[in-house]
Scaffold this motif. Structure first.
Motif, mmCIF file in Angstrom:
data_model
loop_
_atom_site.group_PDB
_atom_site.id
_atom_site.type_symbol
_atom_site.label_atom_id
_atom_site.label_comp_id
_atom_site.label_asym_id
_atom_site.label_seq_id
_atom_site.Cartn_x
_atom_site.Cartn_y
_atom_site.Cartn_z
ATOM 1 N N ILE A 343 0.836 -1.193 0.000
ATOM 2 C CA ILE A 343 0.000 0.000 0.000
ATOM 3 C C ILE A 343 0.871 1.244 0.000
ATOM 4 N N ASP A 344 0.477 2.223 -0.802
ATOM 5 C CA ASP A 344 1.138 3.525 -0.846
ATOM 6 C C ASP A 344 0.212 4.508 -0.153
ATOM 7 N N MET A 345 0.675 5.094 0.938
ATOM 8 C CA MET A 345 -0.168 6.047 1.675
ATOM 9 C C MET A 345 0.702 7.124 2.298
ATOM 10 N N ALA A 351 -4.211 18.326 7.633
ATOM 11 C CA ALA A 351 -5.627 18.004 7.425
ATOM 12 C C ALA A 351 -6.071 16.815 8.273
ATOM 13 N N ALA A 352 -5.116 16.184 8.989
ATOM 14 C CA ALA A 352 -5.394 15.015 9.841
ATOM 15 C C ALA A 352 -6.014 13.873 9.042
ATOM 16 N N ARG A 353 -5.531 13.686 7.793
ATOM 17 C CA ARG A 353 -6.054 12.622 6.940
ATOM 18 C C ARG A 353 -4.920 11.691 6.524
ATOM 19 N N LEU A 382 -4.284 2.323 12.796
ATOM 20 C CA LEU A 382 -3.045 3.074 12.570
ATOM 21 C C LEU A 382 -3.191 4.579 12.779
ATOM 22 N N LEU A 383 -4.403 5.089 12.736
ATOM 23 C CA LEU A 383 -4.610 6.538 12.734
ATOM 24 C C LEU A 383 -3.898 7.257 13.879
ATOM 25 N N PRO A 384 -3.994 6.801 15.123
ATOM 26 C CA PRO A 384 -3.295 7.523 16.184
ATOM 27 C C PRO A 384 -1.779 7.581 15.984
ATOM 28 N N LEU A 385 -1.175 6.497 15.494
ATOM 29 C CA LEU A 385 0.265 6.508 15.245
ATOM 30 C C LEU A 385 0.614 7.491 14.142
ATOM 31 N N ALA A 386 -0.226 7.571 13.111
ATOM 32 C CA ALA A 386 0.022 8.471 11.977
ATOM 33 C C ALA A 386 -0.306 9.920 12.306
ATOM 34 N N GLY A 387 -0.976 10.173 13.415
ATOM 35 C CA GLY A 387 -1.379 11.527 13.775
ATOM 36 C C GLY A 387 -2.526 12.033 12.928
ATOM 37 N N CYS A 388 -3.433 11.138 12.553
ATOM 38 C CA CYS A 388 -4.564 11.489 11.688
ATOM 39 C C CYS A 388 -5.881 11.059 12.336
ATOM 40 N N ASP A 389 -6.973 11.606 11.775
ATOM 41 C CA ASP A 389 -8.307 11.300 12.294
ATOM 42 C C ASP A 389 -9.129 10.441 11.354
ATOM 43 N N PHE A 393 -9.464 7.171 0.695
ATOM 44 C CA PHE A 393 -8.971 6.387 -0.439
ATOM 45 C C PHE A 393 -9.135 7.214 -1.712
ATOM 46 N N GLU A 394 -8.035 7.408 -2.445
ATOM 47 C CA GLU A 394 -8.110 8.164 -3.701
ATOM 48 C C GLU A 394 -8.844 7.336 -4.768
ATOM 49 N N ASN A 395 -9.410 8.025 -5.740
ATOM 50 C CA ASN A 395 -10.089 7.324 -6.845
ATOM 51 C C ASN A 395 -9.095 6.410 -7.577
#
Length: 400
Positions: A343-345, A351-353, A382-389, A393-395
């Motif tokens: 996965i590429d992310m 933006a917390a995304r 994973l969100l808390p580790l990444a610092g996101c809320d 998913f992109e098109n």
């Protein structure tokens, strides 16, 4: 001689069990529990890339989902339960192993002085005593504080100035140690100010270091070739590992077996007799999806990962974006005891995304809805580790 045969699925489970990836992640992710994970793995590779989380943080999170980066900094920078040095790459290592690293320091002292003069030029030789005196008199420093002229010739990413090269040389040869990091910047201090006295003052003969290196590597790999034992810590030579294997086999301390690869090619390995005896009792892998670091200890040996899991991974650094099959830095996806994709992310922390650019299933893997659900559940964890809320998913993210 007919050797015991270990089928590929059993070999994968044994290997993942040794790497704490067979069971469901649990634990507080800090303190003694976190130290036990690092002890079980042997070391955790440190890396600066932070597209979603740094490699060492993701490695530890994969074993204890409650883990947060400050917990490692506390263990290393304050409690001195670990220290930073070199295995196959920069790594966090249990402090109790420090006496074994004296062999590495001694062997690197001459090797690096000669090797680095071709890489960085010879100017750093004159800076070694100056840098050491500066740290002795003024305490911990980072490279920018003692910067000088650049290296004698350009060497791209590793174009260190002589003082920086001297700092790294003194660290690699044991006279300095990393006392802390701020962001990802290393601060160096005298080793006696960083390493606890019990480990600092312990000296172990070379033959015992070789014996420990082989035994401790085999404990953490489950099974291995002599070359893999040598490569695990990168403390000893392949010849030293082979000599140890021959002697241990002669004493009846280790057993031999044939491991079936993912491509059905057999490979002769050594393992403890007790390991061979418990193969039938190995637990099943948890069916959850896991996002792993590309430098996870279960995958960092690319050739072994391909042999064992049929998973080929490499980071394509110099290939133009349009010519890459995958992104520059993608995360392997493991489901149960199989590699099912990558996965590429990227984490957009403003933006917390957490943005998912692409998911590539492995050859022969059908991306059914249940598998997608397991991926989404893992990304939510994973969100808390990444610092996101949230996860976006992109098109066209699914590439089949």
């Amino acid at each position: 001689m007919n050797l015991p045969a270990i089928d590929n699925r059993t070999a994968r489970r044994l290997f993942l069990d040794a790497h704490a990836l067979l069971e469901r992640p649990n634990g507080a992710g800090r303190g003694a529990g976190l130290a036990a994970v690092i002890q079980r793995l042997g070391f955790v590779q440190v890396d600066s890339v932070n597209t979603m989380a740094r490699a060492h943080d993701l490695i530890l999170w994969s074993r204890q989902n409650a883990y947060r980066p400050d917990a490692l900094r506390k263990l290393n920078d304050r409690d001195r339960v670990t220290f930073e040095h070199w295995t196959h790459d920069a790594a966090v290592i249990p402090a109790e192993f420090f006496p074994h690293w004296r062999l590495r320091f001694a062997r690197d002292k001459a090797r690096l002085r000669e090797k680095w003069q071709d890489w960085h030029g010879t100017a750093f030789h004159a800076e070694i005593d100056t840098v050491l005196r500066h740290v002795t008199d003024h305490g911990a420093v980072h490279s920018a504080e003692i910067g000088g002229k650049r290296a004698e010739k350009s060497t791209g990413w590793w174009d260190w100035h002589p003082s920086k090269t001297a700092l790294e040389y003194l660290w690699r040869t044991g006279e300095l140690a990393i006392t802390r990091r701020e962001g990802f910047r290393k601060f160096y201090d005298l080793t006696e100010r960083v390493i606890p006295a019990e480990q600092l003052n312990a000296h172990i003969p070379e033959d015992r270091v070789i014996d420990w290196a082989c035994r401790a590597a085999l404990d953490r790999l489950g099974f291995a070739t002599p070359g893999e034992l040598a490569a695990f810590w990168a403390l000893i030579t392949p010849l030293e590992a082979k000599t140890w294997v021959d002697a241990a086999r002669g004493r009846g301390e280790i057993a031999e077996a044939v491991v079936q690869g993912a491509d059905a090619a057999p490979r002769r390995v050594v393992l403890w007799p007790a390991t061979l005896a418990r193969l039938a009792d190995l637990p099943e892998a948890t069916p959850r999806m896991r996002v792993l670091s590309p430098f996870d200890p279960a995958l960092r040996d690319r050739k072994r990962a391909e042999r064992l899991f049929g998973f080929s991974y490499r980071i394509e650094i110099f290939v133009p974006e349009a010519q890459r099959r995958y992104g520059y830095y993608v995360f392997p996806l493991m489901e149960g005891d199989k590699m099912v994709g990558r996965i590429d992310m990227r984490a957009d922390r403003e933006a917390a995304r957490l943005g998912v650019r692409a998911v590539w299933p492995e050859a022969g893997v059908t991306w059914v809805q249940g598998r997608q659900n397991r991926l989404e559940a893992e990304l939510d964890r994973l969100l808390p580790l990444a610092g996101c809320d949230s996860v976006v998913f992109e098109n066209g993210y699914l590439v089949t």
